[in-house]
Design an enzyme around this catalytic site. Structure first.
Site, PDB file in Angstrom:
ATOM      1  N   CYS A  38      23.891  -3.153 -21.732  1.00 20.09           N
ATOM      2  CA  CYS A  38      22.914  -2.156 -22.180  1.00 20.09           C
ATOM      3  C   CYS A  38      23.358  -0.735 -21.849  1.00 20.09           C
ATOM      4  O   CYS A  38      23.455   0.118 -22.726  1.00 20.09           O
ATOM      5  CB  CYS A  38      21.564  -2.465 -21.529  1.00 20.09           C
ATOM      6  SG  CYS A  38      20.380  -1.138 -21.702  1.00 20.09           S
ATOM      7  N   GLY A 110      31.244 -13.561  -9.407  1.00 18.98           N
ATOM      8  CA  GLY A 110      30.574 -14.608  -8.642  1.00 18.98           C
ATOM      9  C   GLY A 110      30.693 -15.950  -9.328  1.00 18.98           C
ATOM     10  O   GLY A 110      30.726 -16.028 -10.561  1.00 18.98           O
ATOM     11  N   HIS A 435      -4.230  14.919 -34.688  1.00 14.48           N
ATOM     12  CA  HIS A 435      -3.754  15.486 -35.949  1.00 14.48           C
ATOM     13  C   HIS A 435      -3.080  16.823 -35.686  1.00 14.48           C
ATOM     14  O   HIS A 435      -3.601  17.617 -34.899  1.00 14.48           O
ATOM     15  CB  HIS A 435      -4.953  15.717 -36.879  1.00 14.48           C
ATOM     16  CG  HIS A 435      -4.585  16.395 -38.162  1.00 14.48           C
ATOM     17  ND1 HIS A 435      -3.931  15.743 -39.176  1.00 14.48           N
ATOM     18  CD2 HIS A 435      -4.766  17.687 -38.574  1.00 14.48           C
ATOM     19  CE1 HIS A 435      -3.732  16.597 -40.167  1.00 14.48           C
ATOM     20  NE2 HIS A 435      -4.223  17.781 -39.837  1.00 14.48           N
TER      21      HIS A 435
END
Ligand code: FAD
Length: 461
Positions: A38, A110, A435
């Protein structure tokens, strides 16, 4: 409680920090930079590149706003430099979070020895053994590169190499019209590369609503991006001058480079799962239960390694759930509302079911929709292309939404919340939306479910 986590992508690093906050003694093993796919070669770098091409496009269109900028050019080397700086800053941020939360980071690979023991071959060559009460596997995924594509990282590349190119190639064949292919294809096209996207399915973004994919396709055509759907690659020939691709329809294409974006596969290679008796499924996913625990008590798995959507926010959420469960909670990892985002221009964002899926599953449904072109804010920012489509079930509960248009990825959260909470179109449509904002398009689409959209152009002429 001692916890060892293998992999520091979004799944692993968020689990580590959460477990530490909950009182565990946590060690994370990571062979590369923290942040995983990522942060280093995925979400963040692609969006950093797209942010640059968005500025370029806005700048080229500045005259529309009465602003004149005669010397707009882009330099890929500097775009990549900006991206690299951003990534390394965020990597340091995670390292700092580890430090400040007392998470121990071991740099190396690992592998499982038994259900409580992990062996680490550190990047400096030393080997160390860690014994813990619980273990989390979060080793993510890698790009799929079948042999027939002759991946070499130079002429035939994946997203990883594409994110480090210093000069845009003259031409590029993008194999796969999914999220990564569309995002990177449009990015390079905007920098001047002649792009041809080859997609096996009959639409790009196959999991998304047909009308949404068509909108994006229209934009691609405007930008002279060639898209060949319902076409596979039969043969690839890598030459000095570039790559020659033979399609399943017999036609050939030539380009300086080929980008392979046909998906990713779970990465459990080297974890020595045999030692603990974990058997991966046919697609390489580690099977887990609802609590994200594997078939071996005390060993959990999250993210791209398991059979859930390959998305960073899914991995992070699972990391947190796994951490909580390792520390005695009983949370489930099943997610009702997973947002899906594509950061092209126009952006695409969706949650829950698409209309096609509702039809296929025989769900009785109603639709509310609204076009951005009828919205004041969309006209103000000159981004009128696109629409919002909301799907409700027979009880008016919002079960899906698709957006194509400006800021679709930001707008989606309101609808994700609605699907997550099971809100009705009536309840959400009652909320006052500010708005002028793009979010008014959501309100109008919600009102349209009941035929009450004030600003939708009626067809009763
Ligand atoms: P990863 O992030 O893959 O992390 C796994 C980590 O484990 C890696 O750092 C790896 O080095 C390490 N590791 C592996 N084996 C070992 C070992 N034996 N010992 C030690 N360390 C090991 N998702 C989104 O939600 N939004 C987006 O916009 C988005 N854009 C993307 C763009 C691209 C180009 C790509 C490729 C992906 C994108 N994704 C996006 C997907 C997202 O990056 C992944 O879903 C996410 O990173 C998965 O997280 P993870 O923690 O499961 O695994």
């Amino acid at each position: 409680m001692k916890i060892t986590i293998i992999g520091a992508g979004p799944g692993g690093y968020e689990a580590a920090i959460m477990a530490s906050k909950l009182g565990a003694e946590v060690t994370v093993i990571e062979k590369n930079e923290v942040g995983g796919t990522c942060l280093n070669v995925g979400c963040i770098p692609t969006k950093a590149l797209l942010a640059s091409s968005d500025v370029l496009t806005t700048s080229l269109e500045a005259e529309k706003f009465g602003v004149f900028n005669d010397h707009t050019t882009a330099d890929l080397e500097q775009i990549i430099e900006r991206k690299d700086k951003l990534v390394s800053g965020l990597v340091k941020g995670i390292e700092f979070l580890f430090e400040s939360n007392g998470v121990n980071l071991v740099r190396g690979s690992g592998k499982m020895i038994d259900s409580k023991t992990v062996e680490v071959k550190r990047n400096d060559g030393a080997v160390e053994t860690l014994v813990s009460d619980k273990i989390l596997l979060a080793t993510g995924s890698v790009p799929i590169c079948p042999e027939m594509f002759h991946y070499d990282g130079k002429k035939v590349i994946t997203s990883t190499e594409a994110l480090a190119l210093k000069t845009p190639p003259k031409s590029m064949i993008v194999v796969g019209g999914g999220v990564i292919g569309c995002e990177l294809g449009q990015f390079f096209s905007r920098l001047g590369t002649q792009i041809t996207i080859v997609e096996m399915a009959d639409q790009i973004l196959i999991s998304e609503d047909e009308s949404v994919a068509k909108q994006l396709l229209r934009q691609f055509k405007r930008e002279k991006i060639k898209v060949l759907t319902a076409n596979g690659v039969a043969d690839v020939n890598v030459q000095d001058s570039g790559v020659e691709v033979t399609l399943t329809n017999g036609k050939t294409l030539e380009a300086e480079m080929m980008l392979l974006s046909i998906g990713r596969s779970s990465f459990s290679k080297g974890l020595n799962l045999e030692a603990v008796g974990i058997i991966v499924d046919q697609k390489g996913h580690i099977p887990v239960d609802d609590r994200l625990e594997t078939s071996v008590k005390g060993i959990y798995a999250v993210g791209d390694l398991i059979n859930t959507p390959y998305l960073a926010h899914v991995a992070s959420k699972e990391g947190i759930i796994a951490a909580e469960n390792m520390l005695g909670e009983n949370k489930t990892g099943v997610h009702k509302a997973i947002p899906r985002c594509v950061y092209t221009q126009p952006q695409v964002a969706a949650v829950g079911v698409t209309e096609k899926e509702a039809q296929q599953r025989g769900i009785p449904y109603k639709i509310g929709s609204f076009d951005f072109r009828s919205l004041g804010k969309a006209q103000i920012i000159a981004k009128i292309q696109g629409q919002i489509k909301i799907i409700v079930d027979e009880k008016d509960v919002i079960i899906g939404a698709s957006i194509v248009g400006p800021e679709a990825t930001e707008l989606l959260t309101e609808l994700t919340m609605a699907v997550h909470l099971g809100l009705t179109a009536e309840v959400l449509g009652d909320v006052i939306h500010p708005h002028p904002t793009l979010s008014e398009a959501i309100m109008e689409a919600l009102h349209d479910v009941h035929g009450k959209s004030i600003n939708k152009v009626a067809l009763r002429l």
